[in-house]
Design a protein around this motif. Structure first.
Motif, PDB file in Angstrom:
ATOM      1  N   MET A 136       0.826  -1.200   0.000  1.00 36.64           N
ATOM      2  CA  MET A 136       0.000   0.000   0.000  1.00 36.64           C
ATOM      3  C   MET A 136       0.863   1.254   0.000  1.00 36.64           C
ATOM      4  SD  MET A 136      -2.956  -1.043   2.744  1.00 36.64           S
ATOM      5  CE  MET A 136      -1.872  -1.715   4.017  1.00 36.64           C
ATOM      6  N   SER A 137       0.367   2.279  -0.657  1.00 36.89           N
ATOM      7  CA  SER A 137       1.012   3.588  -0.639  1.00 36.89           C
ATOM      8  C   SER A 137       0.662   4.288   0.671  1.00 36.89           C
ATOM      9  CB  SER A 137       0.518   4.429  -1.814  1.00 36.89           C
ATOM     10  OG  SER A 137       0.923   5.763  -1.660  1.00 36.89           O
ATOM     11  N   GLU A 138       1.605   5.037   1.203  1.00 38.26           N
ATOM     12  CA  GLU A 138       1.320   5.834   2.391  1.00 38.26           C
ATOM     13  C   GLU A 138       0.745   7.192   2.016  1.00 38.26           C
ATOM     14  OE1 GLU A 138       3.995   5.658   5.882  1.00 38.26           O
ATOM     15  OE2 GLU A 138       5.364   4.631   4.501  1.00 38.26           O
ATOM     16  N   ASN A 139       0.732   7.517   0.715  1.00 41.71           N
ATOM     17  CA  ASN A 139       0.346   8.850   0.265  1.00 41.71           C
ATOM     18  C   ASN A 139      -1.029   8.935  -0.377  1.00 41.71           C
ATOM     19  OD1 ASN A 139       2.905   9.810   1.018  1.00 41.71           O
ATOM     20  ND2 ASN A 139       3.764   9.048  -0.878  1.00 41.71           N
ATOM     21  N   SER A 140      -1.635   7.807  -0.731  1.00 43.11           N
ATOM     22  CA  SER A 140      -2.950   7.839  -1.356  1.00 43.11           C
ATOM     23  C   SER A 140      -3.650   6.500  -1.175  1.00 43.11           C
ATOM     24  CB  SER A 140      -2.834   8.161  -2.848  1.00 43.11           C
ATOM     25  OG  SER A 140      -2.162   7.131  -3.516  1.00 43.11           O
ATOM     26  N   CYS A 141      -4.967   6.540  -1.314  1.00 37.16           N
ATOM     27  CA  CYS A 141      -5.764   5.321  -1.248  1.00 37.16           C
ATOM     28  C   CYS A 141      -5.937   4.750  -2.649  1.00 37.16           C
ATOM     29  CB  CYS A 141      -7.132   5.620  -0.650  1.00 37.16           C
ATOM     30  SG  CYS A 141      -7.091   5.852   1.124  1.00 37.16           S
ATOM     31  N   LEU A 142      -6.180   3.451  -2.718  1.00 37.96           N
ATOM     32  CA  LEU A 142      -6.403   2.774  -3.990  1.00 37.96           C
ATOM     33  C   LEU A 142      -7.901   2.547  -4.144  1.00 37.96           C
ATOM     34  CD1 LEU A 142      -4.949   1.422  -6.407  1.00 37.96           C
ATOM     35  CD2 LEU A 142      -4.982  -0.693  -5.104  1.00 37.96           C
ATOM     36  N   HIS A 143      -8.507   3.233  -5.116  1.00 36.47           N
ATOM     37  CA  HIS A 143      -9.955   3.183  -5.278  1.00 36.47           C
ATOM     38  C   HIS A 143     -10.420   2.167  -6.302  1.00 36.47           C
ATOM     39  CE1 HIS A 143     -10.609   6.550  -2.596  1.00 36.47           C
ATOM     40  NE2 HIS A 143      -9.510   7.051  -3.109  1.00 36.47           N
TER      41      HIS A 143
END
Length: 72
Positions: free
Chosen positions: A23-30
């Motif tokens: 997972m990215s710490e800067n954005s969510c995965l939609h």
């Protein structure tokens, strides 16, 4: 401060195929395409991203108790 877990296993609700993702710490995965059956996963109602809906670990924003960032 608690350590943020960045590995989550997304399990497809259609074919039950599990895939470990970072997972990215800067954005969510939609949006997320299952690599097995190719269905496009979207967050379920009340969740900010596919990790919160289908993952073994909630996204970093939820882990930090912060509002998710939409950065699709």
């Amino acid at each position: 401060m608690n350590k943020i877990e960045l590995n989550s296993i997304i399990t497809c609700p259609k074919c039950n195929y599990p895939k470990t993702e970072i997972m990215s710490e800067n954005s969510c995965l939609h949006f997320y395409e299952c690599e097995n059956c190719h269905i496009l996963l979207k967050p379920t109602e009340g969740n900010c991203c596919v990790f919160c809906s289908y993952g073994s670990v909630k996204c970093p924003f939820v882990q930090k108790k912060k509002i998710c960032v939409n950065n699709d």
